[in-house]
Design a protein around this motif. Sequence first.
Motif, short mmCIF file in Angstrom:
data_model
loop_
_atom_site.label_atom_id
_atom_site.label_comp_id
_atom_site.label_asym_id
_atom_site.label_seq_id
_atom_site.Cartn_x
_atom_site.Cartn_y
_atom_site.Cartn_z
N PHE A 183 -1.95 -16.22 32.61
CA PHE A 183 -1.95 -14.76 32.67
C PHE A 183 -1.82 -14.21 31.26
CE2 PHE A 183 -0.33 -16.44 36.62
CZ PHE A 183 -1.17 -15.81 37.54
N SER A 184 -2.54 -13.14 31.01
CA SER A 184 -2.56 -12.60 29.65
C SER A 184 -1.29 -11.81 29.31
CB SER A 184 -3.78 -11.70 29.46
OG SER A 184 -3.73 -10.62 30.35
N LYS A 185 -1.05 -11.70 28.01
CA LYS A 185 0.09 -10.91 27.53
C LYS A 185 -0.20 -9.44 27.78
CE LYS A 185 1.55 -14.06 23.92
NZ LYS A 185 1.71 -14.26 22.47
N ARG A 186 0.80 -8.76 28.29
CA ARG A 186 0.63 -7.35 28.60
C ARG A 186 1.44 -6.48 27.62
NH1 ARG A 186 -0.59 -4.63 33.60
NH2 ARG A 186 -0.88 -2.47 33.01
N TYR A 187 2.63 -6.94 27.26
CA TYR A 187 3.51 -6.22 26.35
C TYR A 187 4.12 -7.23 25.39
CZ TYR A 187 3.26 -3.28 30.46
OH TYR A 187 2.81 -2.56 31.53
N GLU A 188 3.77 -7.13 24.13
CA GLU A 188 4.29 -8.04 23.11
C GLU A 188 4.14 -9.48 23.59
OE1 GLU A 188 8.19 -6.76 21.85
OE2 GLU A 188 7.54 -4.68 21.81
N ASP A 189 5.24 -10.15 23.91
CA ASP A 189 5.17 -11.54 24.37
C ASP A 189 5.35 -11.67 25.87
OD1 ASP A 189 4.73 -12.54 21.85
OD2 ASP A 189 6.85 -12.76 21.40
N VAL A 190 5.29 -10.59 26.60
CA VAL A 190 5.51 -10.61 28.05
C VAL A 190 4.18 -10.66 28.77
CG1 VAL A 190 6.48 -9.37 30.01
CG2 VAL A 190 7.72 -9.44 27.85
N ARG A 191 4.09 -11.63 29.65
CA ARG A 191 2.89 -11.80 30.48
C ARG A 191 3.14 -11.20 31.85
NH1 ARG A 191 -0.54 -15.63 28.13
NH2 ARG A 191 0.38 -16.49 26.23
N LEU A 192 2.06 -10.87 32.53
CA LEU A 192 2.17 -10.21 33.83
C LEU A 192 1.31 -10.94 34.84
CD1 LEU A 192 3.46 -7.45 34.79
CD2 LEU A 192 1.14 -6.58 34.67
N ALA A 193 1.96 -11.45 35.91
CA ALA A 193 1.25 -12.12 36.99
C ALA A 193 1.27 -11.20 38.21
CB ALA A 193 1.92 -13.44 37.33
N VAL A 194 0.11 -10.92 38.75
CA VAL A 194 -0.01 -10.04 39.91
C VAL A 194 0.02 -10.89 41.17
CG1 VAL A 194 -1.47 -8.33 41.06
CG2 VAL A 194 -1.37 -8.40 38.56
N MET A 195 0.85 -10.48 42.13
CA MET A 195 0.93 -11.19 43.41
C MET A 195 -0.38 -11.01 44.17
SD MET A 195 3.88 -12.60 43.48
CE MET A 195 3.88 -13.06 45.20
N ASN A 196 -0.72 -12.00 44.99
CA ASN A 196 -1.98 -11.96 45.74
C ASN A 196 -1.91 -11.06 46.96
OD1 ASN A 196 -2.96 -13.80 43.90
ND2 ASN A 196 -2.47 -15.56 45.18
N ILE A 197 -0.80 -11.07 47.68
CA ILE A 197 -0.71 -10.34 48.94
C ILE A 197 0.16 -9.09 48.81
CG2 ILE A 197 0.06 -10.48 51.35
CD1 ILE A 197 -0.65 -13.47 51.23
N PHE A 198 1.33 -9.24 48.26
CA PHE A 198 2.27 -8.13 48.14
C PHE A 198 2.03 -7.37 46.84
CE2 PHE A 198 4.22 -11.18 50.99
CZ PHE A 198 4.74 -10.37 51.99
N PRO A 199 2.26 -6.05 46.85
CA PRO A 199 1.99 -5.24 45.65
C PRO A 199 3.10 -5.35 44.61
CG PRO A 199 2.78 -3.83 47.41
CD PRO A 199 2.67 -5.22 47.98
N PHE A 200 3.28 -6.54 44.07
CA PHE A 200 4.32 -6.81 43.07
C PHE A 200 3.73 -7.56 41.89
CE2 PHE A 200 7.05 -5.69 46.48
CZ PHE A 200 8.26 -5.33 45.92
N THR A 201 4.40 -7.43 40.76
CA THR A 201 4.03 -8.17 39.56
C THR A 201 5.25 -8.93 39.05
OG1 THR A 201 4.50 -6.20 38.23
CG2 THR A 201 2.20 -6.60 38.83
N ILE A 202 5.00 -10.08 38.47
CA ILE A 202 6.05 -10.89 37.87
C ILE A 202 5.90 -10.81 36.36
CG2 ILE A 202 7.02 -13.21 37.63
CD1 ILE A 202 5.92 -13.82 40.44
N HIS A 203 6.93 -10.33 35.71
CA HIS A 203 6.94 -10.19 34.25
C HIS A 203 7.68 -11.39 33.68
CE1 HIS A 203 5.77 -5.83 34.30
NE2 HIS A 203 6.09 -6.05 35.55
N TYR A 204 7.03 -12.10 32.75
CA TYR A 204 7.65 -13.30 32.21
C TYR A 204 7.23 -13.55 30.77
CZ TYR A 204 3.23 -15.85 32.90
OH TYR A 204 1.93 -16.28 32.83
N SER A 205 8.04 -14.35 30.09
CA SER A 205 7.70 -14.78 28.73
C SER A 205 7.74 -16.30 28.70
CB SER A 205 8.65 -14.19 27.70
OG SER A 205 9.96 -14.62 27.93
N VAL A 206 7.08 -16.86 27.70
CA VAL A 206 6.96 -18.31 27.57
C VAL A 206 7.50 -18.71 26.20
CG1 VAL A 206 5.37 -20.26 27.51
CG2 VAL A 206 4.89 -18.32 29.01
N ASP A 207 8.35 -19.73 26.20
CA ASP A 207 8.84 -20.31 24.95
C ASP A 207 8.28 -21.73 24.87
OD1 ASP A 207 10.19 -21.42 22.80
OD2 ASP A 207 12.09 -20.42 23.29
N ASP A 208 7.22 -21.90 24.10
CA ASP A 208 6.57 -23.20 23.98
C ASP A 208 7.44 -24.25 23.30
OD1 ASP A 208 4.11 -23.27 25.26
OD2 ASP A 208 3.13 -22.16 23.65
#
Length: 101
Positions: free
Chosen positions: A50-75
């Motif tokens: 999922f692409s970065k949406r805000y600075e280092d925060v990525r946004l995953a859109v749920m398939n069925i429910f109208p929700f998004t998961i906001h997350y960051s990754v530390d490689d």
Amino acid sequence: MYTVVILPKAKDDIRQAALWYNEKQPGLGKRFVFQIRQKVEHIRQHPMAFSKRYEDVRLAVMNIFPFTIHYSVDDRVKTVLIIAVMHTSRDPKNWDRRIKE
């Protein structure tokens, strides 16, 4: 493989949404939580999917429910940090307060 850490506020987001869905239809909250778990597992396996949406925060859109998961990754330490689980009708910029809290 990455480790997933879900912030307490994000866990609360999930809990509140599940309770709300269960009030609307018994068992729907359980289905919501199941869908969240599936999406989090997908994020864990493919954190850059999922692409970065805000600075280092990525946004995953749920398939069925109208929700998004906001997350960051530390490689460096192979960790995914789930910051928020938000309904799509809410202002997505509210996630940034989670980082500062």
